[in-house]
Design an enzyme around this catalytic site. Structure first.
Site, PDB file in Angstrom:
ATOM      1  CG  MET A 174       5.150   4.937  -7.346  1.00 28.83           C
ATOM      2  SD  MET A 174       5.451   5.018  -5.621  1.00 28.83           S
ATOM      3  CE  MET A 174       5.650   6.685  -5.695  1.00 28.83           C
ATOM      4  CB  SER A 175       3.985  -1.046  -9.765  1.00 24.21           C
ATOM      5  OG  SER A 175       2.361  -0.227 -10.301  1.00 24.21           O
TER       6      SER A 175
ATOM      7  CB  SER B 176      -1.406   0.883  -3.455  1.00 20.83           C
ATOM      8  OG  SER B 176       0.191   0.286  -3.705  1.00 20.83           O
TER       9      SER B 176
ATOM     10  CG  HIS C  30       0.924   4.829   1.245  1.00 21.14           C
ATOM     11  ND1 HIS C  30       0.843   4.225  -0.278  1.00 21.14           N
ATOM     12  CD2 HIS C  30       0.165   3.479   1.646  1.00 21.14           C
ATOM     13  CE1 HIS C  30       0.702   2.750   0.497  1.00 21.14           C
ATOM     14  NE2 HIS C  30       0.279   2.390   1.164  1.00 21.14           N
TER      15      HIS C  30
ATOM     16  CG  ASN D 242      -2.807  11.025  -6.220  1.00 18.89           C
ATOM     17  OD1 ASN D 242      -2.370   9.740  -5.976  1.00 18.89           O
ATOM     18  ND2 ASN D 242      -1.672  11.828  -7.053  1.00 18.89           N
TER      19      ASN D 242
ATOM     20  CG  HIS E 138       5.816  -1.503  -5.397  1.00 16.56           C
ATOM     21  ND1 HIS E 138       4.957  -2.107  -4.409  1.00 16.56           N
ATOM     22  CD2 HIS E 138       4.941  -0.927  -6.483  1.00 16.56           C
ATOM     23  CE1 HIS E 138       3.984  -1.870  -4.634  1.00 16.56           C
ATOM     24  NE2 HIS E 138       3.681  -1.286  -5.607  1.00 16.56           N
TER      25      HIS E 138
ATOM     26  CE1 TYR F 217       7.544   0.962  -2.460  1.00 19.96           C
ATOM     27  CE2 TYR F 217       6.606   1.694  -4.359  1.00 19.96           C
ATOM     28  CZ  TYR F 217       6.295   1.287  -3.249  1.00 19.96           C
ATOM     29  OH  TYR F 217       5.212   0.504  -2.639  1.00 19.96           O
ATOM     30  CD  GLU F 218       8.275  -3.697  -1.060  1.00 19.62           C
ATOM     31  OE1 GLU F 218       7.826  -4.121  -0.969  1.00 19.62           O
ATOM     32  OE2 GLU F 218       7.286  -3.919  -3.019  1.00 19.62           O
TER      33      GLU F 218
ATOM     34  CG  HIS G  19       0.922  -3.982  -1.803  1.00 25.80           C
ATOM     35  ND1 HIS G  19       0.639  -4.146  -3.045  1.00 25.80           N
ATOM     36  CD2 HIS G  19       1.153  -2.560  -1.972  1.00 25.80           C
ATOM     37  CE1 HIS G  19       0.720  -3.604  -3.630  1.00 25.80           C
ATOM     38  NE2 HIS G  19       0.515  -2.430  -3.222  1.00 25.80           N
TER      39      HIS G  19
ATOM     40  CB  ALA H  23      -2.859   3.249  -6.665  1.00 23.91           C
TER      41      ALA H  23
END
Ligand code: HPA
Length: 278
Positions: free
Chosen positions: A217-218, A33, A253, A241, A86, A88-89, A64, A116
Site C-alpha cells: 500500500m505504498s 511497516s 496488520h 504474509n 500512506h 489511505y490515511e 510507524h 512490508a
C-alpha cells in the site's frame, strides 16, 4: 479540488531541517511497516518530528513512528523516515510524497525505499526479502498519480520516463550485499494499491496475472516522485504474509508487524552493504 504541494511549501520544510542539521545526507531511506527499528542504528542522530515541520503530514499508523532521523549509517550521512505517510490515511498524493520532495530540495541524490508486502509469487514465504526490480502503478492507472497538477519544473520534466524506476546498479549492490550475508534475496515486481483493505482472492489472482510478485500500500508514488527528480532508487520489500489467492486464510496488520522482526535484521544487513558500496 486537490491542493497541490508548491515549491515554497517544500522549501519551508527544508529550511527548518537545515537549521537543525549540519550534515549533508547522501541517501534518503524510507522505513516500511515493522521496519522502524533500523532507525535506532543511526549514529550521531538528530531526530525531527513530522509534527514540528510546517504543514507536514503525520503518520497515523500503528508501527510507524513519525520523524526524520538524520545521522550516519556505515559512515554515510543519511536521512531516514521513521514512519511513512500512506494515501489511505486520507492525505493527498502530494502530502504522501512531500518527504521525497524535501529530500530532493535537500540535495539528496539516492533513495532506499522499504516496505512490508504480501507475497503474491507462490514461492515467496513470510520473512523473505524481495528486491524490487519494477513496479505496477495501479494507483496511477486509476487516476492517482502523484505528479498530477502543476509540474514542478525546477525539479523535473512534465512527462518523466519510467523505464528504470529501480536503478540496475543498485540492484547489483543489493544482490552482492545479500550474497555476502548469506541472505536469500527474492526479486520481483511490486504492485502498489491504495489499501487499507487487504486484497480479495480475486484481486490477488488478477495481480498475479498482471505480473505482480508482491503487493502493498505504498512505495509506488514515492518512487515516481523520486524518479521525477532523477533520484536513483533501490527498493526492498519485506514479505510479511503470503497473499491468499484462494481465500483460505486471513491477513492481519499484527502479522505484518510481527514479520518485521524477522525481516528487519536482513534488510539492515542489505542496506548496510549497499551503503558501503555506494
Ligand atoms: N497486501 C497489501 N499490503 C500489505 C500486505 C498484503 O498482503 N502485507 C503487508 N502489506
Amino acid at each position: 479540488m486537490q491542493n497541490f504541494i508548491t515549491l515554497a511549501q517544500i522549501d519551508e520544510v527544508v529550511q527548518v531541517i537545515r537549521r537543525q542539521v549540519s550534515i549533508q545526507p547522501v541517501v534518503g531511506i524510507i522505513l516500511g511497516s515493522g521496519l522502524n527499528d533500523l532507525a535506532d542504528s543511526v549514529q550521531k542522530a538528530v531526530r525531527i518530528s513530522y509534527s514540528d515541520l510546517p504543514d507536514f503530514p503525520v503518520s497515523t499508523v500503528h508501527g510507524h513512528a513519525g520523524r526524520f532521523v538524520i545521522g550516519e549509517l556505515e559512515g554515510k550521512p543519511v536521512l531516514l523516515m521513521q514512519g511513512r505517510i500512506h494515501y489511505y490515511e486520507g492525505y493527498t498524493m502530494g502530502q504522501v510524497t512531500l518527504p521525497v520532495r524535501v529530500m530532493q530540495r535537500l540535495g539528496i541524490p539516492n533513495l532506499i525505499v522499504t516496505n512490508a508486502a504480501g507475497g503474491v509469487h507462490p514461492d515467496f514465504q513470510p520473512g523473505d526479502v524481495m528486491l524490487i526490480t519494477d513496479q505496477l502503478n495501479l494507483m496511477g492507472m486509476s487516476g492517482l498519480n502523484p505528479l498530477m497538477g502543476p509540474n514542478l519544473d525546477e525539479i523535473g520534466t512534465r512527462f518523466p520516463d519510467m523505464s528504470q524506476p529501480y536503478d540496475r546498479s543498485y540492484c547489483d549492490l543489493a544482490r552482492k550485499a545479500a550474497g555476502d550475508n548469506k541472505i536469500t534475496l527474492r526479486e520481483g515486481v511490486y504492485a502498489g494499491l491504495s489499501g487499507p483493505s487487504f486484497e480479495s482472492p480475486a484481486d490477488l489472482r488478477f495481480l498475479r496475472l498482471a505480473g505482480a510478485d508482491a503487493v502493498g500500500m505504498s512505495t509506488v508514488p514515492e518512487v515516481i516522485i523520486a524518479r521525477h527528480g532523477n533520484m536513483r532508487v533501490l527498493g526492498l520489500s519485506g514479505i510479511s504474509n503470503k497473499a491468499n489467492l484462494d481465500g483460505s486464510t486471513i491477513t492481519t496488520h499484527e502479522e505484518v508487524i510481527e514479520a518485521g522482526k524477522v525481516i528487519t535484521p536482513k534488510v539492515e544487513k542489505i542496506v548496510r552493504g549497499v551503503l558501503n558500496g555506494l
